[in-house]
Write an enzyme that holds these catalytic residues in place. Structure first.
Site, PDB file in Angstrom:
ATOM      1  N   ASP A   1      -6.531  -3.471  11.032  1.00  0.00           N
ATOM      2  CA  ASP A   1      -5.387  -2.582  11.129  1.00  0.00           C
ATOM      3  C   ASP A   1      -5.210  -2.119  12.569  1.00  0.00           C
ATOM      4  OD1 ASP A   1      -4.432   0.369   9.100  1.00  0.00           O
ATOM      5  OD2 ASP A   1      -3.251  -1.004  10.360  1.00  0.00           O
TER       6      ASP A   1
ATOM      7  N   CYS B   1       0.818  -1.209   0.000  1.00  0.00           N
ATOM      8  CA  CYS B   1       0.000   0.000   0.000  1.00  0.00           C
ATOM      9  C   CYS B   1       0.851   1.257   0.000  1.00  0.00           C
ATOM     10  CB  CYS B   1      -0.921  -0.012   1.218  1.00  0.00           C
ATOM     11  SG  CYS B   1      -2.306   1.138   1.074  1.00  0.00           S
TER      12      CYS B   1
HETATM   13  O1  LIG Z   1      -0.842   4.587   4.484  1.00  0.00           O
HETATM   14  C1  LIG Z   1      -1.321   5.660   4.859  1.00  0.00           C
HETATM   15  O2  LIG Z   1      -0.659   6.728   4.907  1.00  0.00           O
HETATM   16  C2  LIG Z   1      -2.768   5.755   5.250  1.00  0.00           C
HETATM   17  C3  LIG Z   1      -3.309   6.983   5.597  1.00  0.00           C
HETATM   18  C4  LIG Z   1      -4.640   7.065   5.962  1.00  0.00           C
HETATM   19  C5  LIG Z   1      -5.450   5.935   5.947  1.00  0.00           C
HETATM   20  C6  LIG Z   1      -4.931   4.696   5.582  1.00  0.00           C
HETATM   21  C7  LIG Z   1      -3.591   4.596   5.233  1.00  0.00           C
HETATM   22  N1  LIG Z   1      -3.048   3.369   4.893  1.00  0.00           N
HETATM   23  C8  LIG Z   1      -3.895   2.233   4.849  1.00  0.00           C
HETATM   24  C9  LIG Z   1      -3.249   0.935   4.647  1.00  0.00           C
HETATM   25  O3  LIG Z   1      -3.880   0.014   4.124  1.00  0.00           O
HETATM   26  C10 LIG Z   1      -1.892   0.682   5.257  1.00  0.00           C
HETATM   27  O4  LIG Z   1      -1.210  -0.241   4.440  1.00  0.00           O
HETATM   28  C11 LIG Z   1      -2.116   0.078   6.636  1.00  0.00           C
HETATM   29  O5  LIG Z   1      -2.671   1.088   7.456  1.00  0.00           O
HETATM   30  C12 LIG Z   1      -0.834  -0.465   7.228  1.00  0.00           C
HETATM   31  O6  LIG Z   1       0.131   0.551   7.291  1.00  0.00           O
HETATM   32  P1  LIG Z   1       1.573   0.182   7.951  1.00  0.00           P
HETATM   33  O7  LIG Z   1       1.312  -0.058   9.416  1.00  0.00           O
HETATM   34  O8  LIG Z   1       2.435   1.391   7.674  1.00  0.00           O
HETATM   35  O9  LIG Z   1       2.088  -1.063   7.247  1.00  0.00           O
END
Ligand SMILES: O=C(O)c1ccccc1NCC(=O)[C@H](O)[C@H](O)COP(=O)(O)O
Length: 225
Positions: free
Chosen positions: A142, A23
């Site tokens: 999440d 993502c």
């Molecule tokens: O990735 C972002 O900046 C974000 C911002 C606002 C809402 C959702 C967002 N990401 C969503 C996703 O699916 C991410 O991959 C997920 O939250 C996991 O993130 P991480 O902990 O950094 O792998």
């Protein structure tokens, strides 16, 4: 339609391999890094405050660069209906990901398969979420941090995820090469989702971290056979 989450592949299908969504893709080059490493899906963040945000023009450019069979996931946080409709008319989105407080009726109105993201706040009733979003292709679980809708880089207690699920689970939150095998072994999710754990800096993916993450997933999938 991409192959990441065909509606027919609900929980209990014969498919055992944990799939991967990377993502927060912000460039065609980073999309290529993810695909070449074996990711099944890429996520495009349409949430302006995020350092990983893209606009429709950027998304169009990224999507034009993609080879076949890569699932494009469009991530939204309490977006207006009109924006979602415009996005779907201009970008070849396979799957919507609603990452805010969107009710099921809002998510369903676009006639597009969707993931509903659930942030695992302490008092959450997960069964109520499964019931409300029963029409989702999958539920993305999440981490929860007050005031931060996603991309926290933090994990949560995977033991809170029930073994029996009415919908496929996409596990997210603080995953990286060093912990994703343990996550797959413990949770057996339909897919894993990662953003920060494969980045050099917010919004810029790191090819070596992506490769290490994918190798860890591949090893975990082999161990599960
Ligand atoms: O990735 C972002 O900046 C974000 C911002 C606002 C809402 C959702 C967002 N990401 C969503 C996703 O699916 C991410 O991959 C997920 O939250 C996991 O993130 P991480 O902990 O950094 O792998």
């Amino acid at each position: 339609m991409g192959v990441f989450l065909e509606p027919s592949l609900k929980q209990g299908s014969s498919v055992q391999r944990t799939r991967v969504k990377i993502c927060g893709i912000t460039s065609a080059a980073d999309a290529q890094l993810a695909i070449n490493a074996g990711a099944d899906a890429i996520g495009l963040v349409f949430y302006a405050p995020s350092p990983r945000a893209v606009d429709i023009a950027q998304a169009q450019q990224i999507c034009r660069s993609l080879p076949p069979f890569v699932t494009v996931v469009a991530l939204l946080v309490n977006a207006e209906q009109a924006f979602v409709s415009e996005l779907l008319s201009k970008v070849p989105v396979d799957l919507l990901q609603f990452h805010g407080d969107e009710p099921a009726a809002f998510c369903q109105q676009f006639g597009k398969p969707y993931l509903k993201a659930i942030r695992m706040r302490p008092e959450l009733d997960l069964n109520a979420c499964f019931n409300e979003y029963a029409a989702a292709s999958a539920i993305l679980l999440d981490a929860y941090r007050k005031g931060v809708p996603g991309g926290t880089g933090e994990s949560f207690d995977w033991a809170r995820i029930p073994a029996n699920r009415p919908l496929p689970i996409v596990l997210a939150g603080g995953l990286e090469a060093d912990n994703v095998a343990a996550a797959i072994a413990q949770v057996a999710p339909y897919a894993v989702d990662v953003s920060g754990g494969v980045e050099a800096s917010p919004g810029r993916k790191d090819g070596l971290k992506i490769a290490a993450f994918m190798q860890a997933v591949t090893a975990a999938n082999s161990a599960a056979k």
